[in-house]
Design an enzyme around this catalytic site. Structure first.
Site, PDB file in Angstrom:
ATOM      1  N   SER A 149       1.060  -1.473  -0.095  1.00 17.09           N
ATOM      2  CA  SER A 149      -0.114  -0.070   0.279  1.00 17.09           C
ATOM      3  C   SER A 149       0.894   1.049  -0.463  1.00 17.09           C
ATOM      4  O   SER A 149       1.965   2.126  -0.526  1.00 17.09           O
ATOM      5  CB  SER A 149      -0.908   0.212   1.374  1.00 17.09           C
ATOM      6  OG  SER A 149      -2.160   1.093   1.031  1.00 17.09           O
ATOM      7  N   LYS A 201     -21.592  17.149   9.288  1.00 16.12           N
ATOM      8  CA  LYS A 201     -20.208  17.184  10.238  1.00 16.12           C
ATOM      9  C   LYS A 201     -19.966  15.809  11.110  1.00 16.12           C
ATOM     10  O   LYS A 201     -19.222  15.949  11.805  1.00 16.12           O
ATOM     11  CB  LYS A 201     -20.436  18.161  11.148  1.00 16.12           C
ATOM     12  CG  LYS A 201     -19.600  19.055  12.313  1.00 16.12           C
ATOM     13  CD  LYS A 201     -18.536  19.235  11.879  1.00 16.12           C
ATOM     14  CE  LYS A 201     -17.619  19.669  13.029  1.00 16.12           C
ATOM     15  NZ  LYS A 201     -16.206  19.737  12.019  1.00 16.12           N
TER      16      LYS A 201
END
Length: 319
Positions: A149, A201
């Site tokens: 990765s 949020k």
């Protein structure tokens, strides 16, 4: 008269005793001063030694490298701003390695499962910058146990990537993970109370039910990061890459398989590169080492901030 003669006879003996006493006292005082001075110097030396051990004022490669050598930088562990494998330290080490005119070439030894795409991207960008500045200085990547990765994101900036046949390579994908506790909360009779300004949020809050619209937003975001990763791999490997249907699926290959699909170039170690490729068997480690003071600062500073950030929103990782 007899008494005066007797007193007079005693005076020389008393005088001698007093002089002897004063002389011995003087000797003891001088001896005490010497020991006091000795312990002061010893304390100072110990203090200086402790300070040097804690703060480690040495620069990577400093005081060495006056002869031809192979420059080594090690990237180990999770790639993150708060870890040893952070972009700032790795890039500083690489810069020192490239700048030394006596380094015949630079080897980046990687043993990392991945981490932050931002940190990995910063290292990849810096490697490309340094290779342009020093086009005649070879840059090889040597993989030890794992280069997955984010670690592979960095590795593709190398001229050559060398592995062991059992090394793990690849995992070209992006993950963003978290937990959901709403079922358990229902069983316990716990109600989540969250007030936000902004409809997104509270996205990814583990104590709230999943919002399909927000899940689609996150999926689009990590898909874009994944595509950036794929582009970096294709540009780095070029024609050497033998693309397969599952190449960018996040799967991992061992070293032998990775050579066949073009993710890496062959077998090798730091020693074989130094000795056989760079013809500079002397290896000088430029990796910046973390000292005690930095560990304390990170523990009570950066890690607190990182934990707070992750508590609000789990950042995507190249893992």
């Amino acid at each position: 008269m007899d008494q005066m003669q007797s007193d007079s006879a005693k005076q020389p003996w008393e005088r001698q005793a007093l002089e002897h006493l004063l002389l011995e006292n003087l000797k003891e005082t001088r001896k005490a001063r010497r020991w006091k001075a000795f312990f002061r110097v010893l304390t100072l030396l110990v203090f200086v030694g402790v300070v040097l051990a804690i703060f480690d004022f040495r620069l990577p490669g400093h005081g060495m490298g006056t002869e031809k050598h192979t420059a080594l930088v090690t990237l180990e562990g999770e790639i993150a701003a708060s870890s040893m494998a952070n972009a700032l330290d790795i890039n500083s080490s690489l810069t020192s390695a490239f700048e030394n005119e006596n380094s015949a070439g630079v080897v980046l030894r990687i043993n990392s499962p991945g981490g932050s795409p931002v940190q990995a991207g910063m290292i990849n960008d810096e490697i490309h910058r340094l290779r342009k500045l020093y086009p005649n200085k070879p840059f090889y990547v040597v993989v030890e146990d794992i280069c997955a990765s984010g670690g592979y994101y960095v590795a593709v900036a190398g001229d050559q990537i060398l592995v062991d046949k059992a090394s793990l390579v690849g995992s070209i994908g992006v993950i963003m993970e978290g937990f959901g506790f709403t079922g358990l909360m229902d069983k316990l009779g716990v109600t989540r109370r969250m007030i936000t300004a902004g409809s997104n949020k509270g996205m990814m809050d583990p104590f709230s039910k999943e919002n399909p619209k927000q899940v689609d937003m996150i999926k689009a975001m990590i898909d874009e990061i994944h595509q950036q990763f794929i582009t970096v791999v294709k540009e780095g490997r070029g024609d050497r890459l033998k693309e397969t249907p599952d190449m960018f699926s996040g799967r991992v290959w061992n070293g032998e398989q990775a050579i066949k699909v073009g993710l890496v170039d062959g077998y090798g170690t730091v020693d074989t590169v130094a000795r056989d490729v760079f013809k500079a068997p002397d290896i000088l480690d430029y990796t910046m080492k973390e000292n005690f003071a930095e560990r304390v600062a990170k523990r009570f500073g950066a890690e607190v901030g990182a934990s707070a950030g992750k508590a609000l929103l789990k950042m995507p990782d190249l893992k």
